[in-house]
Design an enzyme around this catalytic site. Structure first.
Site, PDB file in Angstrom:
ATOM      1  NE  ARG A 134     -12.903   2.085   3.480  1.00  0.00           N
ATOM      2  CZ  ARG A 134     -12.480   1.266   4.424  1.00  0.00           C
ATOM      3  NH1 ARG A 134     -11.289   1.437   4.973  1.00  0.00           N
ATOM      4  NH2 ARG A 134     -13.235   0.262   4.842  1.00  0.00           N
ATOM      5  CG  ASP A 154     -24.061  -2.530   8.775  1.00  0.00           C
ATOM      6  OD1 ASP A 154     -25.040  -1.793   8.952  1.00  0.00           O
ATOM      7  OD2 ASP A 154     -23.030  -2.494   9.466  1.00  0.00           O
ATOM      8  NE  ARG A 161      -2.317  -1.246   3.492  1.00  0.00           N
ATOM      9  CZ  ARG A 161      -2.765  -0.949   4.698  1.00  0.00           C
ATOM     10  NH1 ARG A 161      -3.925  -0.334   4.826  1.00  0.00           N
ATOM     11  NH2 ARG A 161      -2.076  -1.260   5.789  1.00  0.00           N
ATOM     12  CG  HIS A 182     -25.906   1.274   6.550  1.00  0.00           C
ATOM     13  ND1 HIS A 182     -26.316   2.535   6.223  1.00  0.00           N
ATOM     14  CD2 HIS A 182     -24.620   1.174   6.103  1.00  0.00           C
ATOM     15  CE1 HIS A 182     -25.320   3.177   5.620  1.00  0.00           C
ATOM     16  NE2 HIS A 182     -24.285   2.367   5.535  1.00  0.00           N
ATOM     17  CG  HIS A 194     -18.205   8.549   1.484  1.00  0.00           C
ATOM     18  ND1 HIS A 194     -19.570   8.512   1.411  1.00  0.00           N
ATOM     19  CD2 HIS A 194     -17.801   7.279   1.692  1.00  0.00           C
ATOM     20  CE1 HIS A 194     -19.970   7.263   1.542  1.00  0.00           C
ATOM     21  NE2 HIS A 194     -18.923   6.496   1.724  1.00  0.00           N
TER      22      HIS A 194
HETATM   23  N1  GLN Z   1     -21.720  -0.416  10.543  1.00  0.00           N
HETATM   24  C1  GLN Z   1     -20.733  -0.075   9.569  1.00  0.00           C
HETATM   25  C2  GLN Z   1     -20.017   1.186   9.967  1.00  0.00           C
HETATM   26  O1  GLN Z   1     -20.612   2.043  10.507  1.00  0.00           O
HETATM   27  C3  GLN Z   1     -21.318   0.105   8.194  1.00  0.00           C
HETATM   28  C4  GLN Z   1     -20.292   0.497   7.177  1.00  0.00           C
HETATM   29  C5  GLN Z   1     -20.760   0.516   5.740  1.00  0.00           C
HETATM   30  O2  GLN Z   1     -21.896   0.593   5.441  1.00  0.00           O
HETATM   31  N2  GLN Z   1     -19.894   0.437   4.801  1.00  0.00           N
HETATM   32  O3  GLN Z   1     -18.843   1.354   9.726  1.00  0.00           O
HETATM   33 ZN    ZN Z   2     -22.499   2.605   4.603  1.00  0.00          ZN
END
Ligand code: GLN
Ligand code: ZN
Length: 763
Positions: A520, A604, A16, A646, A699
């Site tokens: 990332r 998630d 990296r 999510h 982000h």
């Molecule tokens: N629970 C995870 C977080 O908050 C969800 C991350 C994601 O959706 N990429 O980091």
């Molecule tokens: Zn997310």
């Protein structure tokens, strides 16, 4: 003899190196020139590595400091007005501003939207266009990098994102048709091709992966017009590269374009070989994507040789190129760095370098099978050892899945009833606020984890450190006035790796990094065998966090589809099968959390959308097993237990019905970067359960004010009943720093409160 080539190499570096350099530069610790030096060294090192692996014609301009789509947009000057002054004054700062936003010296620039690159976990920046857009050659990076390789004695084939794919990936901000801009764009491509030709490039690779998608007539017409225009001499020969699927109904179009070679993906779609060869006009180069660029398993040499020989019959030795299916961007660099894996297991794997060596072997074997016999036998033995290994197969997993008939992937009561019971249990206000799970993974957190891993911090000290971080995070959330709390995920390195490490059937690499977006990187686990959960994975942290507060604490899990999607998966059984195995393990975890007193559990599934097949005809089958897997993991709890999910990164409008069928009690969903485009879906479809359209973009370090969030929530309220609305950021906060996190959440809570008072005011 067949020529060995490839479509693109991972640029981040085996260790990296690029990530470190770019982040140093952002933080002001590295000058622009020093960053460019490191980038150049990496490119040169990679070209040499490719040559040593036996590549005859490596690509160039496959490198990027951030993203290849951003590079392409920057190159043709598709730079929105707001960045222009900065990009003119300081091109590198302007370039990164497009990617990350820019808040400095009175400037406040929003970043470009980011979304998934086809069905991968790589994210590109979405160029913003508008009617009447002008293009010009702002940046000659493709020429510079071609010349750089040439100066080092390496002849390369520059890679360009094709004009049609570039427009397809872009969006217009004024509702105009982006394909109207084709005629304005083509002269820039023609100029670039001319300059590459003048620089001495014999071939240019033009990536048009859109050719494996369902295309309408406008896009097909754009393809025909674009390549007719670019066919004008003088120019290098053009290799039209397609990948991630079969050309299918676009085959006549692709084969008919006036180019000099065609690359097709034979890992995803080997069945297309015969028809592609039949359609290919005489004299074209055929580039056979034989080695899977999306997975890490060794290629079976005999299977690949069957395809290669078949292709050679049709086009002859001189016009046959052997390549990976797609760019190697999606795999790590070299298994040689995986000293933590045993010899046998390492022998099952092929990263970028090994894939190139595999291609070399195939080309050699094609030429003289006898001379390659030993190497072929070794390659066969590796593949066979995995197929027969007892490490892969656990009969009890298959047995449990067999007995699945009795397990209902369905909650006890329908959502309206559950919502009542949950409201009684949780007592949340209207516009309840919550976050997505993670809180800033500060330098201290990462350092403590690294020291613990290195054995420099004892288990007990590390646990104490994590408890203190968690407790602080809970306290801060209480102070901020959030309604449903999270524990902060400080114990997690990565949302998939953390679970994979605790499940059987998963293996981990030390340096298996793959770029996700910008700097990332992720280190996807390798799912090689049947999945088993030997012990609870998260209960300890969730229960501890809940013990610190009277407010509801959300348990936090990564869903089965996401674990599948963000891992390298086995190729010896259907993906659906592996996904169900993971779902069963998570179902046990969900039930254990409930038993430990956790009243809300988030599973998630940010990757649900990206798993969607590229062709619409294949969607239903995928959504069926994906939704079923989620429900399998979520449905083992009482009605009172609130299941959250999510999702982030991309448009959900076209799968909103499937999202609803997951039947989560609440979903938090990305919307702020796409400025709530998602909400359009709710005009035609009444989403039945709780939903939190993300009110700010995590982000970027930019801190929005409450007014901005109130405006977004008001938009949401116009199409979603207020009782269903949640207030949350659009993703986890792990990549952010504490000051901006606090400031943004403060504004978010203020926004929710403002809406509460507004709606509580007497009419
Ligand atoms: N629970 C995870 C977080 O908050 C969800 C991350 C994601 O959706 N990429 O980091
Ligand atoms: Zn997310």
């Amino acid at each position: 003899m067949a020529l060995v080539t490839h479509l693109g190499f991972p640029r981040i570096g085996a260790k990296r190196e690029l990530k470190r350099a770019v982040e140093d530069y952002w933080q002001g610790g590295l000058a622009a020139e020093a960053l460019q030096d490191i980038a150049r060294d990496l490119r040169l090192r990679h070209w040499r590595l490719q040559r040593e692996a036996g590549v005859d014609l490596p690509p160039s301009n496959d490198f990027s400091l951030y993203d290849q789509v951003l590079d392409a947009a920057f190159c043709v000057d598709a730079v929105p007005e707001r960045y222009r002054a900065l990009a003119d004054a300081d091109p590198l700062a302007g370039y990164f501003a497009l990617a990350r936003g820019h808040q400095r010296g009175g400037l406040d620039l929003r970043a470009l939207e980011m979304t998934k690159w086809f069905d991968t976990n790589y994210h590109y920046l979405v160029p913003e266009l508008h009617a009447g857009q002008r293009f010009r050659l702002r940046d000659d990076k493709p020429v510079r990098e071609y010349l750089e390789a040439k100066a080092a004695g390496i002849e390369t084939r520059p890679v360009l994102i094709g004009p049609v794919t570039l427009l397809w990936l872009s969006k217009t901000v004024d509702g105009s048709d982006r394909f109207d801009l084709l005629d304005a764009l083509l002269p820039v491509y023609a100029e670039l091709l001319r300059r590459l030709h003048d620089a001495g490039a014999g071939w240019v690779q033009v990536d048009e992966p859109v050719l494996v998608l369902d295309l309408d007539d406008r896009v097909r017409d754009a393809c025909a017009r674009a390549y007719a225009a670019l066919a004008q001499a003088p120019r290098p020969k053009l290799l039209l590269a397609t990948y991630f699927g079969a050309l299918g109904d676009n085959l006549p179009l692709a084969a008919g374009l006036p180019v000099d070679g065609l690359h097709v993906d034979l890992a995803r779609a080997p069945e297309q070989l015969g028809e592609v060869l039949a359609a290919l006009p005489a004299g074209r180069v055929f580039s056979a994507g034989l080695v899977n660029g999306r997975n890490v398993w060794r290629t079976h040499p005999d299977n690949a040789l069957v395809l290669a020989r078949y292709a050679r019959e049709a086009v002859g030795d001189e016009r046959l190129w052997l390549a990976p299916s797609c760019s190697l961007l999606h795999v790590p660099v070299d298994t040689a760095h995986e000293t933590g894996l045993d010899e046998e297991f390492r022998g099952w794997l092929a990263f970028a370098k090994q894939k190139l060596e595999e291609l070399r072997l195939l080309a050699d074997a094609l030429d003289d099978e006898g001379a390659a016999a030993d190497a072929l036998a070794q390659a066969r033995a590796r593949v066979e050892s995995r197929r027969r290994s007892p490490r892969v197969h656990r009969p009890e997993v298959a047995a449990r899945l067999q007995g699945l008939g009795e397990v209902r992937a369905q909650r006890q009561s329908p959502y309206p009833r559950r919502a009542e019971l949950q409201q009684e249990a949780l007592g949340l206000p209207s516009f309840p606020t919550t976050t997505i799970g993670s809180f800033p993974q500060t330098h201290e957190v990462r350092q403590a984890r690294a020291r613990h891993r290195a054995g420099k911090l004892s288990d007990a000290d590390y646990q104490a450190f994590l408890e203190a971080e968690t407790a602080r995070c809970v306290r801060i959330q209480e102070e901020l006035g959030l309604d449903m709390l999270v524990h902060g995920e400080f114990e997690r390195n990565d949302m998939v790796e953390y679970f994979g490490e605790q499940l059987d059937g998963f293996a981990f690499t030390r340096n298996g990094w793959v770029q996700s977006y910008g700097s990332r990187c992720v280190k996807p686990p390798v799912i090689y065998g049947d999945v088993v959960r030997p012990a609870p994975m998260t209960v300890r942290w969730s229960a501890y966090a809940q013990s610190l507060t009277g407010r509801p604490m959300k348990g936090m899990l990564t869903g089965p589809v996401t674990i599948l999607q963000w891992s390298f998966v086995r190729d010896d059984q259907p993906r659906a099968e592996t996904c169900r195995q993971i779902a069963l393990a998570l179902r046990d975890e969900v039930q254990d959390l409930e038993a430990a007193g956790i009243r809300a559990i988030q599973i998630d599934e940010p990757a649900l959308r990206e798993g969607l097949p590229l062709r619409r005809a294949d969607w239903a089958a995928y959504l069926d097993w994906a939704v079923e897997s989620f429900r399998l993991s979520a449905s083992g709890v009482r009605d009172e237990t609130q299941i959250h999910t999510h999702m982030c990164y991309s448009e959900f409008n076209d799968i909103i019905e499937a999202v609803a069928a997951m039947d989560a009690d609440a979903i938090s969903i990305e919307t702020s970067r796409s400025r709530m485009e998602l909400l359009d879906a709710f005009v035609r479809f009444r989403y039945p359960n709780g939903i939190g359209p993300g009110v700010y973009d995590i982000h970027s370090p930019r801190v929005p004010d409450a007014g901005e969030m109130i405006a977004l929530l008001e938009k949401a309220r116009a199409v979603i009943p207020q009782a269903q609305l949640w207030v949350n950021p659009d993703c986890g906060l792990k990549t952010r720093a504490w000051p901006e996190t606090r400031a943004a959440l403060e504004a978010m809570v203020a926004a929710a409160r403002a809406l509460r008072t507004q709606t509580a005011a007497p009419a």
